[in-house]
Design a protein around this motif. Structure first.
Motif, mmCIF file in Angstrom:
data_model
loop_
_atom_site.group_PDB
_atom_site.id
_atom_site.type_symbol
_atom_site.label_atom_id
_atom_site.label_comp_id
_atom_site.label_asym_id
_atom_site.label_seq_id
_atom_site.Cartn_x
_atom_site.Cartn_y
_atom_site.Cartn_z
ATOM 1 N N TRP A 110 0.883 -1.264 0.089
ATOM 2 C CA TRP A 110 0.114 -0.084 0.064
ATOM 3 C C TRP A 110 0.796 1.146 0.094
ATOM 4 C CZ3 TRP A 110 -4.188 2.038 -1.330
ATOM 5 C CH2 TRP A 110 -5.317 0.953 -1.506
ATOM 6 N N ARG A 111 2.020 1.182 0.564
ATOM 7 C CA ARG A 111 2.831 2.208 0.851
ATOM 8 C C ARG A 111 3.067 2.607 -0.695
ATOM 9 N NH1 ARG A 111 8.156 2.922 0.279
ATOM 10 N NH2 ARG A 111 9.234 4.686 1.341
ATOM 11 N N GLN A 112 3.456 1.828 -1.624
ATOM 12 C CA GLN A 112 4.226 2.012 -2.881
ATOM 13 C C GLN A 112 2.944 2.469 -3.739
ATOM 14 O OE1 GLN A 112 6.888 1.143 -4.542
ATOM 15 N NE2 GLN A 112 7.863 0.712 -2.362
ATOM 16 N N ARG A 113 1.676 2.532 -3.418
ATOM 17 C CA ARG A 113 0.347 2.953 -4.252
ATOM 18 C C ARG A 113 0.373 4.517 -3.495
ATOM 19 N NH1 ARG A 113 -4.935 -0.635 -4.037
ATOM 20 N NH2 ARG A 113 -5.381 0.900 -5.571
ATOM 21 N N LEU A 114 0.755 4.667 -2.416
ATOM 22 C CA LEU A 114 0.572 5.986 -1.901
ATOM 23 C C LEU A 114 1.971 6.672 -2.524
ATOM 24 C CD1 LEU A 114 -0.724 5.097 1.628
ATOM 25 C CD2 LEU A 114 -1.870 5.947 -0.058
ATOM 26 N N CYS A 115 2.798 6.179 -2.412
ATOM 27 C CA CYS A 115 4.297 7.062 -2.898
ATOM 28 C C CYS A 115 3.901 7.535 -4.377
ATOM 29 C CB CYS A 115 5.293 5.952 -2.794
ATOM 30 S SG CYS A 115 6.114 5.730 -1.146
ATOM 31 N N ALA A 116 3.117 6.576 -5.222
ATOM 32 C CA ALA A 116 3.067 7.013 -6.555
ATOM 33 C C ALA A 116 2.131 8.231 -6.734
ATOM 34 C CB ALA A 116 2.235 5.729 -7.380
ATOM 35 N N LEU A 117 1.264 8.466 -5.548
ATOM 36 C CA LEU A 117 0.472 10.000 -5.742
ATOM 37 C C LEU A 117 1.161 10.976 -5.095
ATOM 38 C CD1 LEU A 117 -3.032 8.041 -4.927
ATOM 39 C CD2 LEU A 117 -2.538 9.310 -6.818
ATOM 40 N N GLY A 118 2.255 10.501 -4.491
ATOM 41 C CA GLY A 118 3.002 11.712 -3.740
ATOM 42 C C GLY A 118 2.562 11.950 -2.265
ATOM 43 N N LEU A 119 1.675 10.954 -1.934
ATOM 44 C CA LEU A 119 1.133 11.060 -0.585
ATOM 45 C C LEU A 119 2.160 10.703 0.498
ATOM 46 C CD1 LEU A 119 -2.578 9.889 -1.262
ATOM 47 C CD2 LEU A 119 -1.695 12.163 -1.087
ATOM 48 N N ILE A 120 3.073 9.666 0.129
ATOM 49 C CA ILE A 120 4.118 9.580 1.191
ATOM 50 C C ILE A 120 5.561 9.752 0.044
ATOM 51 C CG2 ILE A 120 5.243 7.491 2.264
ATOM 52 C CD1 ILE A 120 2.679 6.446 2.784
ATOM 53 N N GLY A 121 6.509 10.335 0.819
ATOM 54 C CA GLY A 121 7.794 10.444 0.227
ATOM 55 C C GLY A 121 9.001 11.453 0.713
ATOM 56 N N GLY A 122 9.657 12.085 0.236
ATOM 57 C CA GLY A 122 10.808 12.739 0.807
ATOM 58 C C GLY A 122 11.944 12.808 -0.298
ATOM 59 N N ASN A 123 13.165 13.527 0.366
ATOM 60 C CA ASN A 123 13.995 13.838 -0.585
ATOM 61 C C ASN A 123 13.706 15.044 -1.868
ATOM 62 O OD1 ASN A 123 16.113 12.613 0.664
ATOM 63 N ND2 ASN A 123 16.246 10.949 -1.070
ATOM 64 N N ASP A 124 12.656 15.747 -1.317
ATOM 65 C CA ASP A 124 12.150 16.618 -2.469
ATOM 66 C C ASP A 124 12.264 18.183 -1.683
ATOM 67 O OD1 ASP A 124 10.933 18.498 -3.914
ATOM 68 O OD2 ASP A 124 8.906 17.417 -4.205
ATOM 69 N N PRO A 125 13.433 18.923 -2.311
ATOM 70 C CA PRO A 125 13.592 20.088 -1.585
ATOM 71 C C PRO A 125 12.552 21.126 -1.404
ATOM 72 C CG PRO A 125 15.458 19.637 -3.184
ATOM 73 C CD PRO A 125 14.247 18.492 -3.343
ATOM 74 N N ALA A 126 11.469 21.042 -2.512
ATOM 75 C CA ALA A 126 10.262 21.807 -2.369
ATOM 76 C C ALA A 126 9.349 21.725 -1.456
ATOM 77 C CB ALA A 126 9.843 21.918 -3.831
ATOM 78 N N ARG A 127 9.434 19.995 -0.811
ATOM 79 C CA ARG A 127 8.622 19.749 0.082
ATOM 80 C C ARG A 127 9.105 19.469 1.514
ATOM 81 N NH1 ARG A 127 4.191 15.635 -2.030
ATOM 82 N NH2 ARG A 127 3.177 16.398 -0.155
ATOM 83 N N TYR A 128 8.968 20.317 2.434
ATOM 84 C CA TYR A 128 9.280 20.012 3.944
ATOM 85 C C TYR A 128 10.951 19.925 3.949
ATOM 86 C CZ TYR A 128 4.518 18.283 2.971
ATOM 87 O OH TYR A 128 3.355 18.423 2.809
ATOM 88 N N ASP A 129 11.573 20.702 3.216
ATOM 89 C CA ASP A 129 12.918 20.809 3.213
ATOM 90 C C ASP A 129 13.603 19.452 2.807
ATOM 91 O OD1 ASP A 129 13.054 23.670 3.795
ATOM 92 O OD2 ASP A 129 13.481 23.173 6.131
#
Length: 216
Positions: free
Chosen positions: A34-53
């Motif tokens: 399920w985590r993989q499906r949510l990551c595909a929607l950008g609902l779980i993630g990280g390493n994006d400087p534009a989101r939460y540093d």
């Protein structure tokens, strides 16, 4: 990040943690699907400087069995991982809001939101899975989507947030098993009697908010 905003993913509870192999690794693999499906929607993630540093965001958990207070939860700051293994999850064996203490075991410390997950399992005895994502699209439309919202003065990962979830769930006035976190930017939480139920609730909200699956 704005100095007035909280740093994402900081553990605020006292953690009594035992380094040990994760029990029930098969349950972690179910969560990972399920985590993989949510990551595909950008609902779980990280390493994006534009989101939460660039810090990791989002977590999910599953109760070991009906009536148990123990649950498997994704580890802290793991949102950026493309694929998580059982060692990236933790088993929470005790949550004591009175002393703001979490006891857990595994190879990775539990999510900073473990206290909130525990509160949901306590307040909703039939809940077997909890999903916490970050979605500005859903969060900004919380009112129009009919979502209950926590007090905006209550910060994430605190005993006060856990108490707020318990209060809302126990009120009997929720229209669905979804709550928007008023004091936690973009935070949305769903739960269900099965992992699929909690996940489908979140996917339905994402669709209503206009989100489409992102290319990997």
């Amino acid at each position: 990040m704005d100095d007035n905003k909280e740093t994402e993913g900081v553990i605020k509870y006292k953690l009594d943690f035992e380094q040990a192999p994760l029990p029930h690794p098969a349950l972690a693999l179910q969560l990972e699907a399920w985590r993989q499906r949510l990551c595909a929607l950008g609902l779980i993630g990280g390493n994006d400087p534009a989101r939460y540093d660039g810090l990791g965001f989002g977590n999910l958990s599953h109760r070991l069995e009906t009536g148990s207070t123990n649950f498997i939860i994704s580890g802290t700051q793991t949102g950026h991982l493309d694929k998580m293994e059982p060692e990236d999850y933790a088993l929470v064996t005790l949550c004591d809001p009175a002393s703001n203490t979490i006891r857990a075991q595994g190879k990775t410390a539990p999510s900073s939101e473990a206290m909130t997950h525990a509160a949901i399992y306590s307040a909703a005895p039939t809940a077997q899975a909890v999903i916490h994502v970050h979605s500005p699209e859903i969060w900004q439309q919380a009112e129009s989507l009919g979502l209950a919202t926590t007090n905006s003065n209550i910060a994430y990962g605190t005993t006060e947030m856990a108490e707020e979830f318990a209060r809302l769930i126990s009120s009997g006035f929720l229209d669905s098993n979804v709550i928007s976190m008023g004091g936690h930017e973009d935070g949305i939480v769903s739960w269900g009697e099965t992992l699929d139920e909690a996940g489908e609730l979140m996917l339905q909200l994402a669709s209503q908010a206009g989100l489409a699956e992102r290319a990997k």
